[in-house]
Design a protein around this motif. Structure first.
Motif, PDB file in Angstrom:
ATOM      1  N   GLN A   1       0.806  -1.224   0.000  1.00  0.00           N
ATOM      2  CA  GLN A   1       0.000   0.000   0.000  1.00  0.00           C
ATOM      3  C   GLN A   1       0.842   1.277   0.000  1.00  0.00           C
ATOM      4  O   GLN A   1       0.331   2.346  -0.340  1.00  0.00           O
ATOM      5  N   ASP A   2       2.101   1.205   0.387  1.00  0.00           N
ATOM      6  CA  ASP A   2       2.946   2.400   0.383  1.00  0.00           C
ATOM      7  C   ASP A   2       3.096   2.935  -1.039  1.00  0.00           C
ATOM      8  O   ASP A   2       3.249   2.166  -1.996  1.00  0.00           O
ATOM      9  N   ALA A   3       3.062   4.247  -1.161  1.00  0.00           N
ATOM     10  CA  ALA A   3       3.099   4.857  -2.488  1.00  0.00           C
ATOM     11  C   ALA A   3       3.873   6.175  -2.429  1.00  0.00           C
ATOM     12  O   ALA A   3       4.378   6.574  -1.377  1.00  0.00           O
ATOM     13  N   GLN A   4       3.916   6.853  -3.572  1.00  0.00           N
ATOM     14  CA  GLN A   4       4.729   8.052  -3.729  1.00  0.00           C
ATOM     15  C   GLN A   4       4.022   9.024  -4.657  1.00  0.00           C
ATOM     16  O   GLN A   4       3.354   8.616  -5.611  1.00  0.00           O
ATOM     17  N   VAL A   5       4.156  10.319  -4.376  1.00  0.00           N
ATOM     18  CA  VAL A   5       3.759  11.355  -5.320  1.00  0.00           C
ATOM     19  C   VAL A   5       4.864  12.401  -5.388  1.00  0.00           C
ATOM     20  O   VAL A   5       5.752  12.443  -4.530  1.00  0.00           O
ATOM     21  N   GLN A   6       4.816  13.242  -6.409  1.00  0.00           N
ATOM     22  CA  GLN A   6       5.717  14.384  -6.478  1.00  0.00           C
ATOM     23  C   GLN A   6       5.001  15.518  -5.764  1.00  0.00           C
ATOM     24  O   GLN A   6       3.993  16.050  -6.263  1.00  0.00           O
ATOM     25  N   PRO A   7       5.470  15.902  -4.561  1.00  0.00           N
ATOM     26  CA  PRO A   7       4.660  16.785  -3.709  1.00  0.00           C
ATOM     27  C   PRO A   7       4.366  18.159  -4.290  1.00  0.00           C
ATOM     28  O   PRO A   7       3.256  18.674  -4.131  1.00  0.00           O
ATOM     29  N   MET A   8       5.343  18.774  -4.966  1.00  0.00           N
ATOM     30  CA  MET A   8       5.082  20.114  -5.498  1.00  0.00           C
ATOM     31  C   MET A   8       4.077  20.063  -6.642  1.00  0.00           C
ATOM     32  O   MET A   8       3.253  20.977  -6.801  1.00  0.00           O
ATOM     33  N   LEU A   9       4.111  18.985  -7.420  1.00  0.00           N
ATOM     34  CA  LEU A   9       3.097  18.823  -8.460  1.00  0.00           C
ATOM     35  C   LEU A   9       1.717  18.608  -7.838  1.00  0.00           C
ATOM     36  O   LEU A   9       0.709  19.099  -8.354  1.00  0.00           O
ATOM     37  N   ALA A  10       1.672  17.854  -6.741  1.00  0.00           N
ATOM     38  CA  ALA A  10       0.395  17.625  -6.069  1.00  0.00           C
ATOM     39  C   ALA A  10      -0.216  18.944  -5.611  1.00  0.00           C
ATOM     40  O   ALA A  10      -1.419  19.188  -5.800  1.00  0.00           O
ATOM     41  N   VAL A  11       0.596  19.795  -5.010  1.00  0.00           N
ATOM     42  CA  VAL A  11       0.096  21.099  -4.554  1.00  0.00           C
ATOM     43  C   VAL A  11      -0.400  21.926  -5.744  1.00  0.00           C
ATOM     44  O   VAL A  11      -1.519  22.464  -5.735  1.00  0.00           O
ATOM     45  N   ALA A  12       0.435  22.024  -6.768  1.00  0.00           N
ATOM     46  CA  ALA A  12       0.093  22.870  -7.915  1.00  0.00           C
ATOM     47  C   ALA A  12      -1.198  22.412  -8.582  1.00  0.00           C
ATOM     48  O   ALA A  12      -2.068  23.235  -8.913  1.00  0.00           O
ATOM     49  N   HIS A  13      -1.346  21.111  -8.769  1.00  0.00           N
ATOM     50  CA  HIS A  13      -2.523  20.623  -9.499  1.00  0.00           C
ATOM     51  C   HIS A  13      -3.781  20.611  -8.631  1.00  0.00           C
ATOM     52  O   HIS A  13      -4.881  20.857  -9.136  1.00  0.00           O
ATOM     53  N   LEU A  14      -3.656  20.323  -7.342  1.00  0.00           N
ATOM     54  CA  LEU A  14      -4.833  20.412  -6.472  1.00  0.00           C
ATOM     55  C   LEU A  14      -5.364  21.843  -6.451  1.00  0.00           C
ATOM     56  O   LEU A  14      -6.581  22.072  -6.502  1.00  0.00           O
ATOM     57  N   LEU A  15      -4.467  22.812  -6.381  1.00  0.00           N
ATOM     58  CA  LEU A  15      -4.906  24.210  -6.403  1.00  0.00           C
ATOM     59  C   LEU A  15      -5.468  24.586  -7.768  1.00  0.00           C
ATOM     60  O   LEU A  15      -6.454  25.337  -7.858  1.00  0.00           O
ATOM     61  N   ARG A  16      -4.874  24.066  -8.840  1.00  0.00           N
ATOM     62  CA  ARG A  16      -5.408  24.364 -10.175  1.00  0.00           C
ATOM     63  C   ARG A  16      -6.816  23.790 -10.323  1.00  0.00           C
ATOM     64  O   ARG A  16      -7.715  24.445 -10.856  1.00  0.00           O
ATOM     65  N   LEU A  17      -7.016  22.578  -9.838  1.00  0.00           N
ATOM     66  CA  LEU A  17      -8.346  21.972  -9.894  1.00  0.00           C
ATOM     67  C   LEU A  17      -9.343  22.762  -9.048  1.00  0.00           C
ATOM     68  O   LEU A  17     -10.508  22.929  -9.431  1.00  0.00           O
ATOM     69  N   ALA A  18      -8.890  23.235  -7.886  1.00  0.00           N
ATOM     70  CA  ALA A  18      -9.766  24.064  -7.042  1.00  0.00           C
ATOM     71  C   ALA A  18     -10.126  25.364  -7.751  1.00  0.00           C
ATOM     72  O   ALA A  18     -11.284  25.810  -7.720  1.00  0.00           O
ATOM     73  N   ARG A  19      -9.141  25.974  -8.411  1.00  0.00           N
ATOM     74  CA  ARG A  19      -9.419  27.221  -9.147  1.00  0.00           C
ATOM     75  C   ARG A  19     -10.413  26.973 -10.281  1.00  0.00           C
ATOM     76  O   ARG A  19     -11.255  27.821 -10.572  1.00  0.00           O
ATOM     77  N   ASP A  20     -10.315  25.821 -10.913  1.00  0.00           N
ATOM     78  CA  ASP A  20     -11.257  25.489 -11.980  1.00  0.00           C
ATOM     79  C   ASP A  20     -12.694  25.432 -11.451  1.00  0.00           C
ATOM     80  O   ASP A  20     -13.648  25.598 -12.220  1.00  0.00           O
ATOM     81  N   MET A  21     -12.837  25.179 -10.140  1.00  0.00           N
ATOM     82  CA  MET A  21     -14.172  25.143  -9.531  1.00  0.00           C
ATOM     83  C   MET A  21     -14.539  26.462  -8.873  1.00  0.00           C
ATOM     84  O   MET A  21     -15.532  26.555  -8.152  1.00  0.00           O
ATOM     85  N   GLY A  22     -13.705  27.486  -9.079  1.00  0.00           N
ATOM     86  CA  GLY A  22     -14.045  28.810  -8.594  1.00  0.00           C
ATOM     87  C   GLY A  22     -13.200  29.343  -7.451  1.00  0.00           C
ATOM     88  O   GLY A  22     -13.373  30.491  -7.034  1.00  0.00           O
ATOM     89  N   ALA A  23     -12.304  28.539  -6.903  1.00  0.00           N
ATOM     90  CA  ALA A  23     -11.460  29.010  -5.807  1.00  0.00           C
ATOM     91  C   ALA A  23     -10.491  30.084  -6.285  1.00  0.00           C
ATOM     92  O   ALA A  23     -10.125  30.134  -7.461  1.00  0.00           O
TER      93      ALA A  23
END
Length: 394
Positions: free
Chosen positions: A146-168
């Motif tokens: 179950q252990d996994a990995q993400v690229q953290p700075m990409l995660a931040v950038a894209h989560l915020l981009r997705l939030a902005r797409d919804m009006g944030a």
């Protein structure tokens, strides 16, 4: 900028991975969200980690429950976006160098399995099947798929981009200097660029979360805990196949010792570089490069993977984990200051716990019962304003 009474439903203070995940899920729930960040996005702890999504390093209890919930959130709720932040289900291999540490690891595995963790015993003879280059002196290991990995700075950038797409909205270089109040209730933030009124304020300020809480007069003893990561020159793909770390790492994570602690954590990346951690020490916000920390990490990594002796170190980086004295994050509404919520104090597990934290916060803000009981993470569990104070001066 000054927003009116209906400026936002939620102001998120902090644009690291936890704040970004909270902004995403709150926007998904239909809330009007504004994110404010004193620096650039991901400029704090999220830019200085390895991107761990771990269940292997947690003992049975509330944090493991949250880690399992967050794993499901990363893998299911966010599955369609996994490629944006290079989600990799690489699995973790926890290795033991002595019979004593192997016995302790097996005891931990029993507790973890009972809590829902998938873990497989690995004997001495099987180790090369998992990691061909690992030391032959190890006694055994446990494998955690179950252990996994993400690229953290990409995660931040894209989560915020997705939030902005919804009006944030996201406002960087905007420091919170105070909280707006109506009686005891928090009704927004005062920033260096103006006041923002909101139905709720979320403190997701990472290592500075204690300072934000101080603005409301409530103690939340989040303190910085410094850590270093070493980066090698690129190696052939899959030189190291999993996230590999010594069994002693679990004890270091749970320790409250202020002095330097090091336990080897070694893993490869898609680019071929190898990341080497992990160190922990409480020295305030001292950014001095610690030669003892770096040299000790390098030596322990070589003991784990002898072939690393011939590999050149390219660079190092370091940052500060938001440490809480009881090793549990602070998540949920603060009854001492109605309107103020917290999502902070995740220490080195913030990347892994961010998705679950964001979903739980959004559920609470939307008036729904959160999927997990947030009582163990309650902000008002801290009654002494000096609790968790640094023993080491900055």
């Amino acid at each position: 900028m000054t927003a009116g009474p209906a400026g936002a439903d939620l102001v998120v203070v902090g644009a690291g991975v936890v704040g970004a995940a909270c902004a995403y899920f709150a926007s998904l729930a239909g809330l009007r969200v504004i994110v404010v960040e004193r620096g650039a996005i991901a400029s704090g702890t999220s830019s200085a980690g390895e991107g761990n999504l771990l269940v292997s390093d947690k003992e049975a209890g509330p944090e493991l429950d949250l880690a399992l919930y967050s794993q499901r959130t990363w893998r299911e709720d966010l599955a369609e976006h996994a490629g944006r932040w290079e989600f990799e289900a690489k699995g973790g291999l926890v290795v033991a160098a002595t019979e004593g540490s192997l016995a302790s690891l097996r005891d931990l595995n029993v507790q973890q399995r009972a809590a829902g963790v998938e873990v497989h015993d690995v004997g001495h003879a099987e180790l090369p099947d998992y990691e061909p280059h690992v030391s032959r002196d190890l006694r055994g290991a446990a494998y955690y798929p179950q252990d996994a990995q993400v690229q953290p700075m990409l995660a931040v950038a894209h989560l915020l981009r997705l939030a902005r797409d919804m009006g944030a909205r996201v406002s960087t270089r905007t420091e919170v200097s105070g909280l707006l109040r109506s009686g005891d209730r928090v009704t927004g933030v005062r920033t260096t660029t103006g006041d923002i009124r909101a139905g709720a304020v979320l403190n997701a300020a990472g290592t500075w979360a204690g300072e934000v809480a101080d603005l409301a007069g409530v103690p939340v003893p989040v303190r910085p805990r410094r850590g270093f990561v070493l980066v090698t020159e690129p190696m052939p793909p899959r030189t190291i196949r999993h996230k590999v770390y010594a069994a002693e790492y679990v004890g270091d994570v749970a320790s409250s010792d202020a002095a330097l602690q090091t336990s080897p954590v070694v893993e490869g990346t898609d680019s071929g570089t190898i990341l080497i951690g992990a160190s922990r020490e409480r020295v305030g916000f001292d950014r001095t490069v610690s030669v003892p920390a770096i040299s000790t990490l390098a030596a322990k990594a070589v003991a784990l993977f002898p072939m690393l002796r011939q590999v050149r170190l390219m660079r190092t980086y370091h940052g500060f984990r938001p440490y809480c004295p009881d090793h549990l994050p602070v998540i949920g509404p603060d009854p001492r200051a109605p309107g103020l919520w917290h999502a902070c104090g995740h220490e080195g597990a913030g990347i892994g716990l961010a998705a679950g934290t964001g979903k739980l916060i959004a559920q609470g803000l939307a008036g729904k019962r959160p999927d997990l009981d947030l009582a163990p993470f309650a902000p008002d569990r801290f009654s002494d304003p000096h609790q968790g104070a640094e023993e080491v001066s900055p």
